[in-house]
Design a protein around this motif. Structure first.
Motif, PDB file in Angstrom:
ATOM      1  N   TRP A 106       0.845  -1.043   0.043  1.00  0.00           N
ATOM      2  CA  TRP A 106       0.069   0.047  -0.152  1.00  0.00           C
ATOM      3  C   TRP A 106       0.785   1.254   0.042  1.00  0.00           C
ATOM      4  O   TRP A 106       0.649   2.174  -0.699  1.00  0.00           O
ATOM      5  CB  TRP A 106      -1.018   0.087   1.264  1.00  0.00           C
ATOM      6  CG  TRP A 106      -1.571   1.226   1.434  1.00  0.00           C
ATOM      7  CD1 TRP A 106      -2.810   1.693   0.785  1.00  0.00           C
ATOM      8  CD2 TRP A 106      -1.108   2.396   2.399  1.00  0.00           C
ATOM      9  NE1 TRP A 106      -3.080   2.882   1.242  1.00  0.00           N
ATOM     10  CE2 TRP A 106      -2.242   3.399   1.930  1.00  0.00           C
ATOM     11  CE3 TRP A 106      -0.406   2.480   3.135  1.00  0.00           C
ATOM     12  CZ2 TRP A 106      -2.322   4.777   2.768  1.00  0.00           C
ATOM     13  CZ3 TRP A 106      -0.192   3.873   3.749  1.00  0.00           C
ATOM     14  CH2 TRP A 106      -1.203   4.797   3.582  1.00  0.00           C
ATOM     15  N   GLY A 107       1.959   1.227   0.861  1.00  0.00           N
ATOM     16  CA  GLY A 107       2.741   2.212   0.726  1.00  0.00           C
ATOM     17  C   GLY A 107       3.434   2.803  -0.450  1.00  0.00           C
ATOM     18  O   GLY A 107       3.439   3.690  -0.980  1.00  0.00           O
ATOM     19  N   LEU A 108       3.975   1.662  -1.134  1.00  0.00           N
ATOM     20  CA  LEU A 108       4.689   1.745  -2.465  1.00  0.00           C
ATOM     21  C   LEU A 108       3.996   2.080  -3.574  1.00  0.00           C
ATOM     22  O   LEU A 108       4.347   3.060  -4.465  1.00  0.00           O
ATOM     23  CB  LEU A 108       5.238   0.419  -2.713  1.00  0.00           C
ATOM     24  CG  LEU A 108       6.702  -0.018  -1.844  1.00  0.00           C
ATOM     25  CD1 LEU A 108       7.155  -1.264  -2.355  1.00  0.00           C
ATOM     26  CD2 LEU A 108       7.721   1.045  -1.754  1.00  0.00           C
ATOM     27  N   ASN A 109       2.491   1.844  -3.355  1.00  0.00           N
ATOM     28  CA  ASN A 109       1.514   2.086  -4.472  1.00  0.00           C
ATOM     29  C   ASN A 109       0.874   3.445  -4.198  1.00  0.00           C
ATOM     30  O   ASN A 109       0.287   3.853  -5.213  1.00  0.00           O
ATOM     31  CB  ASN A 109       0.506   1.113  -4.591  1.00  0.00           C
ATOM     32  CG  ASN A 109       1.016  -0.258  -5.092  1.00  0.00           C
ATOM     33  OD1 ASN A 109       2.032  -0.413  -5.747  1.00  0.00           O
ATOM     34  ND2 ASN A 109       0.535  -1.354  -4.568  1.00  0.00           N
ATOM     35  N   SER A 110       0.947   3.970  -2.857  1.00  0.00           N
ATOM     36  CA  SER A 110       0.278   5.287  -2.690  1.00  0.00           C
ATOM     37  C   SER A 110       1.208   6.510  -2.702  1.00  0.00           C
ATOM     38  O   SER A 110       0.550   7.504  -2.534  1.00  0.00           O
ATOM     39  CB  SER A 110      -0.482   5.061  -1.145  1.00  0.00           C
ATOM     40  OG  SER A 110      -1.385   3.854  -1.302  1.00  0.00           O
ATOM     41  N   PHE A 111       2.394   6.205  -2.561  1.00  0.00           N
ATOM     42  CA  PHE A 111       3.398   7.430  -2.398  1.00  0.00           C
ATOM     43  C   PHE A 111       4.383   7.327  -3.456  1.00  0.00           C
ATOM     44  O   PHE A 111       4.612   6.236  -4.207  1.00  0.00           O
ATOM     45  CB  PHE A 111       3.955   7.497  -1.145  1.00  0.00           C
ATOM     46  CG  PHE A 111       2.956   7.521   0.133  1.00  0.00           C
ATOM     47  CD1 PHE A 111       2.488   8.798   0.609  1.00  0.00           C
ATOM     48  CD2 PHE A 111       2.351   6.636   0.637  1.00  0.00           C
ATOM     49  CE1 PHE A 111       1.745   9.041   1.529  1.00  0.00           C
ATOM     50  CE2 PHE A 111       1.419   6.732   1.711  1.00  0.00           C
ATOM     51  CZ  PHE A 111       1.037   7.885   2.126  1.00  0.00           C
ATOM     52  N   ILE A 159       5.707  11.752  -1.199  1.00  0.00           N
ATOM     53  CA  ILE A 159       4.387  12.363  -1.297  1.00  0.00           C
ATOM     54  C   ILE A 159       3.420  11.363  -1.788  1.00  0.00           C
ATOM     55  O   ILE A 159       3.718  10.501  -2.385  1.00  0.00           O
ATOM     56  CB  ILE A 159       4.662  13.793  -2.101  1.00  0.00           C
ATOM     57  CG1 ILE A 159       4.647  13.289  -3.613  1.00  0.00           C
ATOM     58  CG2 ILE A 159       5.618  14.706  -1.549  1.00  0.00           C
ATOM     59  CD1 ILE A 159       4.525  14.699  -4.523  1.00  0.00           C
ATOM     60  N   PRO A 160       2.005  11.610  -1.718  1.00  0.00           N
ATOM     61  CA  PRO A 160       1.088  11.005  -2.175  1.00  0.00           C
ATOM     62  C   PRO A 160       1.179  10.948  -3.554  1.00  0.00           C
ATOM     63  O   PRO A 160       1.433  12.141  -4.427  1.00  0.00           O
ATOM     64  CB  PRO A 160      -0.386  11.725  -1.562  1.00  0.00           C
ATOM     65  CG  PRO A 160       0.150  12.656  -0.222  1.00  0.00           C
ATOM     66  CD  PRO A 160       1.643  12.744  -0.549  1.00  0.00           C
ATOM     67  N   GLN A 161       0.850   9.624  -4.289  1.00  0.00           N
ATOM     68  CA  GLN A 161       0.865   9.464  -5.580  1.00  0.00           C
ATOM     69  C   GLN A 161       0.025  10.651  -6.274  1.00  0.00           C
ATOM     70  O   GLN A 161       0.082  10.981  -7.419  1.00  0.00           O
ATOM     71  CB  GLN A 161       0.291   8.229  -5.937  1.00  0.00           C
ATOM     72  CG  GLN A 161       1.444   7.142  -5.710  1.00  0.00           C
ATOM     73  CD  GLN A 161       2.565   7.127  -6.669  1.00  0.00           C
ATOM     74  OE1 GLN A 161       2.507   7.789  -7.801  1.00  0.00           O
ATOM     75  NE2 GLN A 161       3.282   5.998  -6.534  1.00  0.00           N
ATOM     76  N   ASP A 162      -1.059  10.947  -5.802  1.00  0.00           N
ATOM     77  CA  ASP A 162      -2.111  11.835  -6.485  1.00  0.00           C
ATOM     78  C   ASP A 162      -1.795  13.283  -6.180  1.00  0.00           C
ATOM     79  O   ASP A 162      -2.637  14.153  -6.522  1.00  0.00           O
ATOM     80  CB  ASP A 162      -3.677  11.516  -5.958  1.00  0.00           C
ATOM     81  CG  ASP A 162      -3.821  11.573  -4.627  1.00  0.00           C
ATOM     82  OD1 ASP A 162      -2.652  11.874  -3.894  1.00  0.00           O
ATOM     83  OD2 ASP A 162      -5.104  11.566  -4.160  1.00  0.00           O
ATOM     84  N   LEU A 181       7.631  25.671   1.239  1.00  0.00           N
ATOM     85  CA  LEU A 181       6.800  24.773   0.348  1.00  0.00           C
ATOM     86  C   LEU A 181       5.909  23.963   1.224  1.00  0.00           C
ATOM     87  O   LEU A 181       6.616  23.080   2.103  1.00  0.00           O
ATOM     88  CB  LEU A 181       7.334  23.784  -0.866  1.00  0.00           C
ATOM     89  CG  LEU A 181       8.342  24.731  -1.613  1.00  0.00           C
ATOM     90  CD1 LEU A 181       8.919  23.658  -2.730  1.00  0.00           C
ATOM     91  CD2 LEU A 181       7.661  25.787  -2.702  1.00  0.00           C
ATOM     92  N   SER A 182       4.618  23.882   1.212  1.00  0.00           N
ATOM     93  CA  SER A 182       3.768  23.169   2.151  1.00  0.00           C
ATOM     94  C   SER A 182       2.511  22.803   1.479  1.00  0.00           C
ATOM     95  O   SER A 182       2.171  23.469   0.212  1.00  0.00           O
ATOM     96  CB  SER A 182       3.304  23.957   3.169  1.00  0.00           C
ATOM     97  OG  SER A 182       2.662  25.127   2.877  1.00  0.00           O
ATOM     98  N   TYR A 183       1.753  21.837   1.854  1.00  0.00           N
ATOM     99  CA  TYR A 183       0.520  21.410   1.065  1.00  0.00           C
ATOM    100  C   TYR A 183      -0.550  21.084   2.498  1.00  0.00           C
ATOM    101  O   TYR A 183      -0.148  20.061   3.336  1.00  0.00           O
ATOM    102  CB  TYR A 183       0.815  20.065   0.541  1.00  0.00           C
ATOM    103  CG  TYR A 183      -0.550  19.586  -0.020  1.00  0.00           C
ATOM    104  CD1 TYR A 183      -1.179  20.362  -1.209  1.00  0.00           C
ATOM    105  CD2 TYR A 183      -1.137  18.473   0.290  1.00  0.00           C
ATOM    106  CE1 TYR A 183      -2.326  19.922  -1.756  1.00  0.00           C
ATOM    107  CE2 TYR A 183      -2.428  17.982  -0.159  1.00  0.00           C
ATOM    108  CZ  TYR A 183      -2.896  18.743  -1.267  1.00  0.00           C
ATOM    109  OH  TYR A 183      -4.145  18.229  -1.831  1.00  0.00           O
ATOM    110  N   ASN A 184      -1.434  21.762   2.533  1.00  0.00           N
ATOM    111  CA  ASN A 184      -2.605  21.505   3.590  1.00  0.00           C
ATOM    112  C   ASN A 184      -2.008  21.399   5.167  1.00  0.00           C
ATOM    113  O   ASN A 184      -2.103  20.682   5.802  1.00  0.00           O
ATOM    114  CB  ASN A 184      -3.324  19.977   3.507  1.00  0.00           C
ATOM    115  CG  ASN A 184      -4.264  20.015   2.443  1.00  0.00           C
ATOM    116  OD1 ASN A 184      -4.808  21.064   1.970  1.00  0.00           O
ATOM    117  ND2 ASN A 184      -4.600  18.572   1.955  1.00  0.00           N
ATOM    118  N   GLY A 185      -1.101  22.576   5.148  1.00  0.00           N
ATOM    119  CA  GLY A 185      -0.462  22.857   6.292  1.00  0.00           C
ATOM    120  C   GLY A 185       0.809  21.737   6.563  1.00  0.00           C
ATOM    121  O   GLY A 185       1.508  22.228   7.855  1.00  0.00           O
ATOM    122  N   GLU A 186       1.141  20.882   5.755  1.00  0.00           N
ATOM    123  CA  GLU A 186       2.388  20.167   6.131  1.00  0.00           C
ATOM    124  C   GLU A 186       3.771  20.730   5.424  1.00  0.00           C
ATOM    125  O   GLU A 186       3.562  20.792   3.934  1.00  0.00           O
ATOM    126  CB  GLU A 186       2.144  18.647   5.632  1.00  0.00           C
ATOM    127  CG  GLU A 186       3.267  17.950   5.894  1.00  0.00           C
ATOM    128  CD  GLU A 186       3.183  16.459   5.306  1.00  0.00           C
ATOM    129  OE1 GLU A 186       4.262  15.594   5.476  1.00  0.00           O
ATOM    130  OE2 GLU A 186       2.185  16.254   5.098  1.00  0.00           O
TER     131      GLU A 186
END
Length: 310
Positions: free
Chosen positions: A150-155, A193-196, A228-233
């Motif tokens: 899941w981690g390799l496919n999602s990030f 980072i997330p794949q999407d 650089l940030s995304y949704n507060g991260e």
């Protein structure tokens, strides 16, 4: 030895770990957390020897004067079939099993795909029902593989850069060539980072070290940062560097030095004059007091004793 174990855990940043023995058998005061195990695994993977040990299915121990040659077997079913079959996972680079009646079946493992490294921790596992209706007796292996896949496919591991365009400017003094210098982001940030995640959706925040700088300014001088940030991260920070060089005007520089010198000396002269006036006033007051004491002294006149004698 256990004292050193606890000290090392603290150094690594473990918050919920306490050791009372080196072998891991059950004790109510011997405990840890999944997060702390992941921290420890990450630190251990920095050692090449550790990586070599955990990925080998078997290892032959040479004979000694006390024993013959022995073979040690890896109990991690993701890299070895010695104890468990049907769990091999080609992206797994190794891990560490551990099981007690109280803790259940546990496994910390790591997987690599390209330049992406993921760590998975399973604690307290037992038999786990599978999607096909079967039941995996060694749930620590099946659930670890699910997590790692899941981690390799999602990030994804990406290098984030920004266009080589100016994003701000800084005012410049002591120059006749320019009254400001443009700044642009420089460098790159490598993150998982997330794949999407669309990189264009990253939020940028610029921060200049100062509104004004004094010439000379060299091309490439760091004058600020871009976060650089995304949704507060926060994903990372890039340097903001000068796009061009700005030479210093020696005439303006010398003029500034003279003005500073005159200003500083003028201020010093004023301070000295004030101090001298205070001293003069103090001396004048002292002299005035001495004169007053001398003028008020009156010696007592001699007289005859008229009292009764006995």
């Amino acid at each position: 030895f256990v004292t050193h174990m606890n000290q090392k855990a603290t150094e690594l940043g473990c918050k919920g770990t306490h050791f009372v023995n080196p072998h891991g058998l059950h004790d109510p005061n011997h405990y840890t957390t999944a997060y702390d195990i992941a921290i420890t695994m990450k630190a251990a993977l920095e050692y090449d020897l550790f990586r070599t040990i955990i990925k080998e299915p078997t290892h032959k121990v040479p004979a000694t004067n006390m024993t013959g040659e022995r073979t040690q077997y890896n109990t991690n079913g993701l890299v070895s079939t010695w104890q468990y079959g049907g769990y091999l996972y080609d992206k797994c680079i190794g891990g560490k099993t551990g099981s007690t009646d109280e803790a259940g079946r546990c496994l910390v493992a790591a997987a690599e795909d390209g330049d992406t490294l993921l760590i998975s921790v399973i604690l307290g596992s037992g038999p786990v029902p599978q999607a096909d209706g079967s039941q995996a007796k060694q749930g620590q292996f099946t659930e670890t593989r699910k997590l790692l896949e899941w981690g390799l496919n999602s990030f994804k591991r990406v290098t984030i850069t920004k266009p080589d365009d100016p994003v701000d400017s800084v005012k410049v003094t002591m120059s006749r060539d320019a009254d400001e210098v443009l700044v642009k982001p420089q460098g790159s940030i490598t993150r998982t980072i997330p794949q999407d995640l669309d990189l264009d959706s990253l939020t940028t925040e610029t921060k200049l070290f100062a509104d004004t700088v004094e010439a000379p300014v060299k091309k490439g001088d760091v004058l600020g940062t871009m976060t650089l940030s995304y949704n507060g991260e926060i994903y990372g920070t890039l340097d903001l560097v000068a796009v061009t060089s700005v030479e210093r005007s020696e005439l303006l520089y010398r003029k500034h030095q003279i003005e500073t010198f005159v200003h500083d000396w003028g201020l010093l002269v004023v301070v000295v004059i004030v101090i001298v006036l205070i001293l003069l006033l103090f001396l004048r007051l002292r002299l005035s007091r001495r004169r007053n004491r001398r003028g008020s002294y009156r010696p007592r006149k001699r007289g005859h004793y008229t009292g009764r004698r006995y």
